[in-house]
Design a protein around this motif. Structure first.
Motif, mmCIF file in Angstrom:
data_model
loop_
_atom_site.group_PDB
_atom_site.id
_atom_site.type_symbol
_atom_site.label_atom_id
_atom_site.label_comp_id
_atom_site.label_asym_id
_atom_site.label_seq_id
_atom_site.Cartn_x
_atom_site.Cartn_y
_atom_site.Cartn_z
ATOM 1 N N VAL A 43 0.825 -1.208 0.000
ATOM 2 C CA VAL A 43 0.000 0.000 0.000
ATOM 3 C C VAL A 43 0.863 1.263 0.000
ATOM 4 O O VAL A 43 0.368 2.355 0.287
ATOM 5 C CB VAL A 43 -0.972 0.020 1.198
ATOM 6 C CG1 VAL A 43 -1.971 -1.117 1.093
ATOM 7 C CG2 VAL A 43 -0.222 -0.027 2.520
ATOM 8 N N GLY A 44 2.147 1.103 -0.318
ATOM 9 C CA GLY A 44 2.990 2.285 -0.443
ATOM 10 C C GLY A 44 4.347 2.206 0.198
ATOM 11 O O GLY A 44 5.090 3.191 0.201
ATOM 12 N N ASN A 45 4.740 1.055 0.738
ATOM 13 C CA ASN A 45 6.067 0.958 1.351
ATOM 14 C C ASN A 45 7.186 1.276 0.370
ATOM 15 O O ASN A 45 8.189 1.891 0.744
ATOM 16 C CB ASN A 45 6.279 -0.436 1.953
ATOM 17 C CG ASN A 45 5.632 -0.578 3.315
ATOM 18 O OD1 ASN A 45 5.888 0.215 4.215
ATOM 19 N ND2 ASN A 45 4.779 -1.587 3.474
ATOM 20 N N ASN A 46 7.023 0.870 -0.890
ATOM 21 C CA ASN A 46 8.082 1.116 -1.871
ATOM 22 C C ASN A 46 8.238 2.582 -2.223
ATOM 23 O O ASN A 46 9.212 2.969 -2.870
ATOM 24 C CB ASN A 46 7.846 0.283 -3.132
ATOM 25 C CG ASN A 46 8.357 -1.138 -2.989
ATOM 26 O OD1 ASN A 46 8.561 -1.619 -1.877
ATOM 27 N ND2 ASN A 46 8.559 -1.818 -4.106
ATOM 28 N N VAL A 128 13.853 -3.925 -2.831
ATOM 29 C CA VAL A 128 12.597 -4.263 -2.162
ATOM 30 C C VAL A 128 12.847 -4.543 -0.680
ATOM 31 O O VAL A 128 13.996 -4.605 -0.234
ATOM 32 C CB VAL A 128 11.939 -5.509 -2.804
ATOM 33 C CG1 VAL A 128 11.640 -5.261 -4.273
ATOM 34 C CG2 VAL A 128 12.829 -6.739 -2.644
ATOM 35 N N ILE A 129 11.747 -4.740 0.034
ATOM 36 C CA ILE A 129 11.818 -5.200 1.420
ATOM 37 C C ILE A 129 11.464 -6.682 1.388
ATOM 38 O O ILE A 129 10.286 -7.044 1.269
ATOM 39 C CB ILE A 129 10.821 -4.433 2.315
ATOM 40 C CG1 ILE A 129 10.989 -2.919 2.138
ATOM 41 C CG2 ILE A 129 11.007 -4.815 3.781
ATOM 42 C CD1 ILE A 129 9.822 -2.120 2.704
ATOM 43 N N ASP A 130 12.460 -7.542 1.450
ATOM 44 C CA ASP A 130 12.205 -8.978 1.353
ATOM 45 C C ASP A 130 11.452 -9.475 2.585
ATOM 46 O O ASP A 130 11.310 -8.763 3.581
ATOM 47 C CB ASP A 130 13.513 -9.748 1.161
ATOM 48 C CG ASP A 130 14.455 -9.558 2.334
ATOM 49 O OD1 ASP A 130 14.255 -10.214 3.376
ATOM 50 O OD2 ASP A 130 15.405 -8.747 2.214
ATOM 51 N N LEU A 131 10.965 -10.721 2.513
ATOM 52 C CA LEU A 131 10.135 -11.252 3.592
ATOM 53 C C LEU A 131 10.869 -11.261 4.926
ATOM 54 O O LEU A 131 10.289 -10.939 5.971
ATOM 55 C CB LEU A 131 9.667 -12.665 3.243
ATOM 56 C CG LEU A 131 8.726 -13.332 4.245
ATOM 57 C CD1 LEU A 131 7.465 -12.506 4.449
ATOM 58 C CD2 LEU A 131 8.382 -14.745 3.789
#
Length: 210
Positions: A43-46, A128-131
């Motif tokens: 929802v917008g972290n990137n 990215v923000i990986d898991l």
């Protein structure tokens, strides 16, 4: 088994309803929503990381049919977690990296999803923000809950919470996208690669979340 058979994001819904006693009261039957995943859930972290345009949705026409401006959602309106929150009579769950920071509405949950993310650290690494990083952020939020609510009330909130995941598709798709001319190059045999991805997801669910 073909990699293509797995080129779908996992959608996993996990709930744990064991309760603990607490001297601080949350609203009756209160349930928070914690969201992990990729572009289907972001929802917008990137918007707030050093990513690529391909992995961001902070420009038109994204968002034009609901928010009337781009929010970072890979949609012209809302994404799946927004509808789940609405169905559960929760407010829209905000992105963890939103400048708003930790506020009372974190009590309703947090969204850690990152477009392009995978279960593997190597998938779109650096963009990215990986898991694994998403779960690390969740751990930080858990600590903030304990500081804000106290141990018992935080435990109660987290034990009642709903945790949803949409992850895995990018792990299988990225090798094809990055090797369009020569075909997918996997770091190991196909079935072993599939098992590796699923194993990473399973480890998070069993060890880090529950």
């Amino acid at each position: 088994m073909s990699i293509l058979a797995f080129y779908l994001s996992y959608f996993i819904l996990i709930s744990n309803y064991s309760l603990s006693q607490s001297s601080i009261c949350l609203p009756k039957n209160h349930t928070a929503l914690f969201i992990f995943g990729d572009s289907l859930f972001d929802v917008g972290n990137n918007n707030y990381i050093n990513s690529s345009t391909f992995l961001q949705a902070n420009f038109p026409p994204y968002g034009e049919t609901f928010f009337n401006y781009p929010t970072g959602r890979f949609s012209d309106g809302r994404v799946i977690p927004d509808f789940i929150a609405e169905y559960a009579t929760l407010p829209l769950i905000q992105a963890y990296l939103s400048p708003a920071g930790f506020q009372d509405h974190y009590i309703y949950g947090v969204n850690f999803a990152s477009a392009g993310a995978g279960a593997l650290v190597e998938t779109n690494q650096g963009l990215v923000i990986d898991l694994k990083a998403q779960v690390k952020y969740f751990t930080e939020v858990s600590k903030q809950f304990r500081q804000k609510l106290g141990d018992e009330e935080a435990k109660k909130l987290l034990s009642r919470a709903i945790y949803i995941f949409s992850i895995g598709g990018n792990d299988y798709g990225t090798p094809f996208l990055t090797n369009l001319t020569s075909g997918a190059v996997l770091p190991c045999p196909q079935q072993k690669f599939v098992d590796y991805v699923i194993g990473n997801i399973t480890a998070v669910i069993k060890v880090r979340i529950c």
